[in-house]
Design a protein around this motif. Structure first.
Motif, PDB file in Angstrom:
ATOM      1  N   ALA A 170       0.800  -1.224   0.000  1.00  0.00           N
ATOM      2  CA  ALA A 170       0.000   0.000   0.000  1.00  0.00           C
ATOM      3  C   ALA A 170       0.836   1.279   0.000  1.00  0.00           C
ATOM      4  O   ALA A 170       0.325   2.353  -0.326  1.00  0.00           O
ATOM      5  N   HIS A 171       2.125   1.171   0.313  1.00  0.00           N
ATOM      6  CA  HIS A 171       2.951   2.370   0.441  1.00  0.00           C
ATOM      7  C   HIS A 171       4.275   2.286  -0.324  1.00  0.00           C
ATOM      8  O   HIS A 171       5.118   3.164  -0.157  1.00  0.00           O
ATOM      9  N   THR A 172       4.462   1.246  -1.148  1.00  0.00           N
ATOM     10  CA  THR A 172       5.749   1.054  -1.809  1.00  0.00           C
ATOM     11  C   THR A 172       5.573   0.738  -3.290  1.00  0.00           C
ATOM     12  O   THR A 172       4.779  -0.125  -3.658  1.00  0.00           O
ATOM     13  N   VAL A 173       6.359   1.440  -4.109  1.00  0.00           N
ATOM     14  CA  VAL A 173       6.398   1.189  -5.550  1.00  0.00           C
ATOM     15  C   VAL A 173       7.821   0.812  -5.914  1.00  0.00           C
ATOM     16  O   VAL A 173       8.781   1.471  -5.505  1.00  0.00           O
ATOM     17  N   GLU A 174       7.965  -0.274  -6.675  1.00  0.00           N
ATOM     18  CA  GLU A 174       9.267  -0.644  -7.218  1.00  0.00           C
ATOM     19  C   GLU A 174       9.340  -0.085  -8.631  1.00  0.00           C
ATOM     20  O   GLU A 174       8.445  -0.301  -9.439  1.00  0.00           O
ATOM     21  N   CYS A 175      10.401   0.644  -8.934  1.00  0.00           N
ATOM     22  CA  CYS A 175      10.607   1.254 -10.243  1.00  0.00           C
ATOM     23  C   CYS A 175      11.683   0.484 -10.992  1.00  0.00           C
ATOM     24  O   CYS A 175      12.738   0.182 -10.427  1.00  0.00           O
ATOM     25  N   SER A 176      11.422   0.194 -12.265  1.00  0.00           N
ATOM     26  CA  SER A 176      12.398  -0.502 -13.118  1.00  0.00           C
ATOM     27  C   SER A 176      12.607   0.317 -14.381  1.00  0.00           C
ATOM     28  O   SER A 176      11.669   0.540 -15.151  1.00  0.00           O
ATOM     29  N   THR A 177      13.840   0.762 -14.602  1.00  0.00           N
ATOM     30  CA  THR A 177      14.141   1.553 -15.793  1.00  0.00           C
ATOM     31  C   THR A 177      14.440   0.637 -16.974  1.00  0.00           C
ATOM     32  O   THR A 177      14.671  -0.568 -16.800  1.00  0.00           O
ATOM     33  N   ALA A 178      14.462   1.214 -18.155  1.00  0.00           N
ATOM     34  CA  ALA A 178      14.778   0.455 -19.362  1.00  0.00           C
ATOM     35  C   ALA A 178      16.193  -0.112 -19.296  1.00  0.00           C
ATOM     36  O   ALA A 178      16.486  -1.142 -19.896  1.00  0.00           O
ATOM     37  N   ALA A 179      17.081   0.540 -18.535  1.00  0.00           N
ATOM     38  CA  ALA A 179      18.460   0.076 -18.384  1.00  0.00           C
ATOM     39  C   ALA A 179      18.575  -1.046 -17.351  1.00  0.00           C
ATOM     40  O   ALA A 179      19.667  -1.549 -17.097  1.00  0.00           O
ATOM     41  N   GLY A 180      17.455  -1.425 -16.736  1.00  0.00           N
ATOM     42  CA  GLY A 180      17.475  -2.511 -15.765  1.00  0.00           C
ATOM     43  C   GLY A 180      17.715  -2.068 -14.331  1.00  0.00           C
ATOM     44  O   GLY A 180      17.807  -2.895 -13.433  1.00  0.00           O
ATOM     45  N   GLU A 181      17.808  -0.772 -14.095  1.00  0.00           N
ATOM     46  CA  GLU A 181      18.012  -0.273 -12.732  1.00  0.00           C
ATOM     47  C   GLU A 181      16.696  -0.360 -11.962  1.00  0.00           C
ATOM     48  O   GLU A 181      15.634  -0.082 -12.504  1.00  0.00           O
ATOM     49  N   ARG A 182      16.789  -0.764 -10.701  1.00  0.00           N
ATOM     50  CA  ARG A 182      15.599  -0.887  -9.848  1.00  0.00           C
ATOM     51  C   ARG A 182      15.770  -0.019  -8.609  1.00  0.00           C
ATOM     52  O   ARG A 182      16.861   0.102  -8.072  1.00  0.00           O
ATOM     53  N   SER A 183      14.666   0.564  -8.190  1.00  0.00           N
ATOM     54  CA  SER A 183      14.660   1.328  -6.943  1.00  0.00           C
ATOM     55  C   SER A 183      13.262   1.225  -6.336  1.00  0.00           C
ATOM     56  O   SER A 183      12.314   0.826  -7.011  1.00  0.00           O
ATOM     57  N   LYS A 184      13.163   1.563  -5.061  1.00  0.00           N
ATOM     58  CA  LYS A 184      11.875   1.541  -4.368  1.00  0.00           C
ATOM     59  C   LYS A 184      11.587   2.930  -3.839  1.00  0.00           C
ATOM     60  O   LYS A 184      12.477   3.628  -3.358  1.00  0.00           O
TER      61      LYS A 184
END
Length: 162
Positions: free
Chosen positions: A64-78
């Motif tokens: 409910a409070h967290t989004v995982e982001c994935s870039t086209a370059a394969g980098e991930r962050s929350k």
């Protein structure tokens, strides 16, 4: 006003006969793609100037409070937040049917190397009708295939006039 901008939109007179009007899909296409790029770039610059964190990535809700982001370059962050607003832009899709590989979406029309010529547009949305009018105006024989009624869900009075 239109006459002064006609060249940028692909229209011009032939060198041999000033009465004959020529049209260049390549010029129109290049200028439209440049315009779209400048609009998108302007939106990003505007957000950044207001100190908005802009991340160009695919998002996946983890809770409910967290989004995982994935870039086209394969980098991930929350990213975590007390509230998450989901405001996605839509893209048209091509159905999984025989011959679908021959079709393009309205988003892809200006990526075509040549204008589409005779065209069947499937759909009754504002974009479909606008594109049909545009292509017809360029001299492309254009047909619109509508399942129910044009502009369903829009202003009913205006939809009746289409």
């Amino acid at each position: 006003i239109v006459r002064g901008h006609a060249h940028a939109f692909g229209w011009g007179e032939s060198a041999a006969d000033k009465a004959e009007v020529q049209f260049s899909w390549a010029r129109l296409r290049a200028n439209i793609l440049e315009h779209i790029h400048s609009l998108n770039d302007g939106y990003v610059k505007g957000l950044r100037s207001e100190k908005v964190l802009y991340i160009n990535a695919m998002g996946k809700l983890l809770d409910a409070h967290t989004v995982e982001c994935s870039t086209a370059a394969g980098e991930r962050s929350k990213i975590t937040a007390r509230r998450i607003l989901i405001a996605v832009g839509g893209r048209p899709s091509i159905p999984k049917i025989p011959g679908a590989e021959l079709g393009v979406t309205s988003d892809d029309v200006f990526f075509l190397e040549r204008h589409p010529g005779e065209t069947l547009l499937i759909g009754a949305s504002y974009i479909a009708l606008e594109l049909a009018s545009f292509l017809q105006g360029l001299g492309c024989a254009t047909t619109v295939f509508v399942r129910s009624k044009p502009l369903r869900g829009f202003d009913e009075d205006m939809a009746k006039r289409v």
